[in-house]
Write a protein that holds these residues in place. Structure first.
Motif, PDB file in Angstrom:
ATOM      1  N   LEU A   8       0.848  -1.195   0.000  1.00 12.70           N
ATOM      2  CA  LEU A   8       0.000   0.000   0.000  1.00 12.70           C
ATOM      3  C   LEU A   8       0.878   1.238   0.000  1.00 12.70           C
ATOM      4  N   VAL A   9       0.575   2.160  -0.873  1.00 13.05           N
ATOM      5  CA  VAL A   9       1.415   3.362  -0.995  1.00 13.05           C
ATOM      6  C   VAL A   9       0.568   4.626  -0.945  1.00 13.05           C
ATOM      7  N   GLU A  10       1.123   5.634  -0.331  1.00 15.95           N
ATOM      8  CA  GLU A  10       0.480   6.956  -0.325  1.00 15.95           C
ATOM      9  C   GLU A  10       0.756   7.627  -1.664  1.00 15.95           C
ATOM     10  N   ILE A  11      -0.237   8.297  -2.193  1.00 18.36           N
ATOM     11  CA  ILE A  11      -0.022   9.084  -3.404  1.00 18.36           C
ATOM     12  C   ILE A  11       0.126  10.538  -2.973  1.00 18.36           C
ATOM     13  N   PRO A  12       1.309  11.099  -3.179  1.00 21.65           N
ATOM     14  CA  PRO A  12       1.508  12.476  -2.711  1.00 21.65           C
ATOM     15  C   PRO A  12       0.545  13.450  -3.382  1.00 21.65           C
ATOM     16  N   ARG A  18      -6.000  26.658  -5.210  1.00 25.55           N
ATOM     17  CA  ARG A  18      -6.793  26.293  -6.393  1.00 25.55           C
ATOM     18  C   ARG A  18      -7.424  24.914  -6.277  1.00 25.55           C
ATOM     19  N   GLY A  19      -6.853  24.067  -5.380  1.00 22.80           N
ATOM     20  CA  GLY A  19      -7.341  22.689  -5.288  1.00 22.80           C
ATOM     21  C   GLY A  19      -6.178  21.744  -5.116  1.00 22.80           C
ATOM     22  N   SER A  20      -6.320  20.507  -5.598  1.00 18.59           N
ATOM     23  CA  SER A  20      -5.308  19.487  -5.341  1.00 18.59           C
ATOM     24  C   SER A  20      -4.768  18.891  -6.630  1.00 18.59           C
ATOM     25  N   LEU A  21      -3.568  18.327  -6.520  1.00 16.58           N
ATOM     26  CA  LEU A  21      -2.911  17.668  -7.643  1.00 16.58           C
ATOM     27  C   LEU A  21      -2.206  16.439  -7.056  1.00 16.58           C
ATOM     28  N   SER A  22      -2.502  15.269  -7.601  1.00 14.34           N
ATOM     29  CA  SER A  22      -1.905  14.028  -7.090  1.00 14.34           C
ATOM     30  C   SER A  22      -0.869  13.519  -8.077  1.00 14.34           C
ATOM     31  N   ILE A  23       0.195  12.896  -7.548  1.00 13.51           N
ATOM     32  CA  ILE A  23       1.354  12.559  -8.385  1.00 13.51           C
ATOM     33  C   ILE A  23       1.736  11.089  -8.208  1.00 13.51           C
ATOM     34  N   VAL A  24       1.887  10.391  -9.337  1.00  5.01           N
ATOM     35  CA  VAL A  24       2.447   9.035  -9.325  1.00  5.01           C
ATOM     36  C   VAL A  24       3.686   9.085 -10.203  1.00  5.01           C
ATOM     37  N   GLU A  25       4.846   8.864  -9.615  1.00  3.35           N
ATOM     38  CA  GLU A  25       6.097   9.071 -10.345  1.00  3.35           C
ATOM     39  C   GLU A  25       7.034   7.879 -10.175  1.00  3.35           C
ATOM     40  N   LEU A  26       7.663   7.479 -11.275  1.00  2.94           N
ATOM     41  CA  LEU A  26       8.607   6.363 -11.274  1.00  2.94           C
ATOM     42  C   LEU A  26       9.703   6.582 -10.237  1.00  2.94           C
ATOM     43  N   GLY A  27       9.955   5.535  -9.446  1.00  2.00           N
ATOM     44  CA  GLY A  27      11.030   5.599  -8.457  1.00  2.00           C
ATOM     45  C   GLY A  27      10.589   6.219  -7.143  1.00  2.00           C
ATOM     46  N   PHE A  61      -3.097  -0.132  -8.405  1.00  2.18           N
ATOM     47  CA  PHE A  61      -4.536   0.120  -8.383  1.00  2.18           C
ATOM     48  C   PHE A  61      -4.777   1.409  -7.607  1.00  2.18           C
ATOM     49  N   CYS A  62      -5.452   2.338  -8.237  1.00  3.01           N
ATOM     50  CA  CYS A  62      -5.648   3.653  -7.623  1.00  3.01           C
ATOM     51  C   CYS A  62      -7.059   4.127  -7.921  1.00  3.01           C
ATOM     52  N   CYS A  63      -7.786   4.474  -6.873  1.00  3.84           N
ATOM     53  CA  CYS A  63      -9.154   4.948  -7.076  1.00  3.84           C
ATOM     54  C   CYS A  63      -9.140   6.445  -7.363  1.00  3.84           C
ATOM     55  N   LEU A  64      -9.737   6.847  -8.456  1.00  5.78           N
ATOM     56  CA  LEU A  64      -9.815   8.277  -8.781  1.00  5.78           C
ATOM     57  C   LEU A  64     -11.113   8.883  -8.244  1.00  5.78           C
ATOM     58  N   ARG A  65     -12.101   8.015  -8.038  1.00  5.09           N
ATOM     59  CA  ARG A  65     -13.360   8.464  -7.440  1.00  5.09           C
ATOM     60  C   ARG A  65     -14.015   7.274  -6.751  1.00  5.09           C
ATOM     61  N   GLY A  66     -14.673   7.526  -5.623  1.00  3.89           N
ATOM     62  CA  GLY A  66     -15.396   6.459  -4.943  1.00  3.89           C
ATOM     63  C   GLY A  66     -14.475   5.454  -4.279  1.00  3.89           C
ATOM     64  N   ALA A  85     -10.702   6.807  -3.178  1.00  7.70           N
ATOM     65  CA  ALA A  85     -10.180   7.968  -3.888  1.00  7.70           C
ATOM     66  C   ALA A  85      -9.387   8.842  -2.929  1.00  7.70           C
ATOM     67  N   PHE A  86      -8.221   9.222  -3.344  1.00  7.89           N
ATOM     68  CA  PHE A  86      -7.316  10.100  -2.591  1.00  7.89           C
ATOM     69  C   PHE A  86      -6.778   9.446  -1.320  1.00  7.89           C
ATOM     70  N   GLY A  87      -6.969   8.128  -1.235  1.00  2.89           N
ATOM     71  CA  GLY A  87      -6.357   7.373  -0.152  1.00  2.89           C
ATOM     72  C   GLY A  87      -5.151   6.614  -0.697  1.00  2.89           C
ATOM     73  N   GLN A  88      -4.831   5.487  -0.051  1.00  6.94           N
ATOM     74  CA  GLN A  88      -3.680   4.714  -0.490  1.00  6.94           C
ATOM     75  C   GLN A  88      -3.993   3.958  -1.786  1.00  6.94           C
ATOM     76  N   ALA A  89      -2.939   3.730  -2.552  1.00 10.85           N
ATOM     77  CA  ALA A  89      -3.035   2.876  -3.739  1.00 10.85           C
ATOM     78  C   ALA A  89      -2.402   1.535  -3.398  1.00 10.85           C
ATOM     79  N   ALA A  90      -2.715   0.510  -4.189  1.00 13.38           N
ATOM     80  CA  ALA A  90      -2.175  -0.832  -3.934  1.00 13.38           C
ATOM     81  C   ALA A  90      -1.331  -1.273  -5.116  1.00 13.38           C
ATOM     82  N   ILE A  91      -0.139  -1.782  -4.803  1.00 15.01           N
ATOM     83  CA  ILE A  91       0.731  -2.332  -5.840  1.00 15.01           C
ATOM     84  C   ILE A  91       0.677  -3.854  -5.731  1.00 15.01           C
ATOM     85  N   LEU A  92       0.339  -4.486  -6.846  1.00 13.28           N
ATOM     86  CA  LEU A  92       0.230  -5.945  -6.883  1.00 13.28           C
ATOM     87  C   LEU A  92       1.289  -6.507  -7.817  1.00 13.28           C
TER      88      LEU A  92
END
Ligand code: TYD
Length: 136
Positions: A8-12, A18-27, A61-66, A85-92
Motif C-alpha cells: 500500500l502506498v500513499e499518493i503524494p 486552487r485545489g489538489s494535484l496528485s502525483i504518481v512518479e517512477l522511483g 490500483f488507484c481509485c480516482l473516485r469512490g 479515492a485520494f487514499g492509499q493505492a495498492a501495488i500488486l
C-alpha cells in the motif's frame, strides 16, 4: 493498513488555494515503468470482477473516485483492502488471485501496468492458479 501480499502506498498530493494535484512518479510511488493504463467505471451494482491472477504483470490500483474492495490471495493467505479515492493505492505483483467487489456507484478505478495487454499472462482458472502456486 498493513499487508504483505500487496504493497500500500500513499499518493503524494500538492494542494494550494486552487485545489489538489496528485502525483504518481517512477522511483517514488511507482516501482515500475508504465506501459499501459486502464480504468474501470460504471460498474453495475453487486458486480465483482477480476477472478484471475497474472504470471508476470505488475500493477498499481488507484481509485480516482469512490471506492472498491480489493481482495488478493496467494492461494494460502487472503488479504482485503478498501481502495478509496485520494487514499492509499495498492501495488500488486504477479501470482496473486484478485477480486474487486463492492464498487461504489461512482467508482473510477485506475490501473497502471508494466506490460502491454496479453491474454497469455492471465491465469483465469482457480485450480490452475493453485497448481501454479504448488498448492493444488
Ligand atoms: P479483464 O482483465 O478480464 O477484466 P476484469 O479482471 O476487471 O474482470 O478484462 C475485461 C476484458 O477487456 C477482456 O476481454 C480483456 C479486455 N482487456 C483488454 O483488451 N485490454 C486491457 O488492457 C484489459 C485490462 C482488458
Amino acid at each position: 493498513m498493513t499487508s504483505s501480499l500487496l504493497q500500500l502506498v500513499e499518493i503524494p498530493q500538492r494542494g494550494d488555494a486552487r485545489g489538489s494535484l496528485s502525483i504518481v512518479e517512477l522511483g517514488k510511488t511507482l516501482p515500475f515503468t508504465v506501459k499501459r493504463a486502464y480504468w474501470i467505471h460504471g460498474t453495475r451494482p453487486c458486480v465483482s470482477r477480476g477472478y484471475h491472477a497474472h504470471r508476470e504483470l505488475r500493477q498499481l490500483f488507484c481509485c480516482l473516485r469512490g471506492q472498491v474492495t480489493l481482495s488478493v490471495s496467494d492461494g494460502l493467505t487472503k488479504e482485503e483492502v478498501v481502495i478509496q479515492a485520494f487514499g492509499q493505492a495498492a501495488i500488486l505483483g504477479p501470482g496473486l488471485w484478485r477480486v474487486m467487489s463492492n464498487f461504489s456507484e461512482d467508482c473510477i478505478l485506475m490501473v497502471l501496468a508494466d506490460r502491454e495487454y496479453d491474454e497469455a499472462d492471465y491465469i483465469r482458472d482457480y485450480e490452475e492458479f493453485r497448481r501454479a502456486k504448488n498448492h493444488g
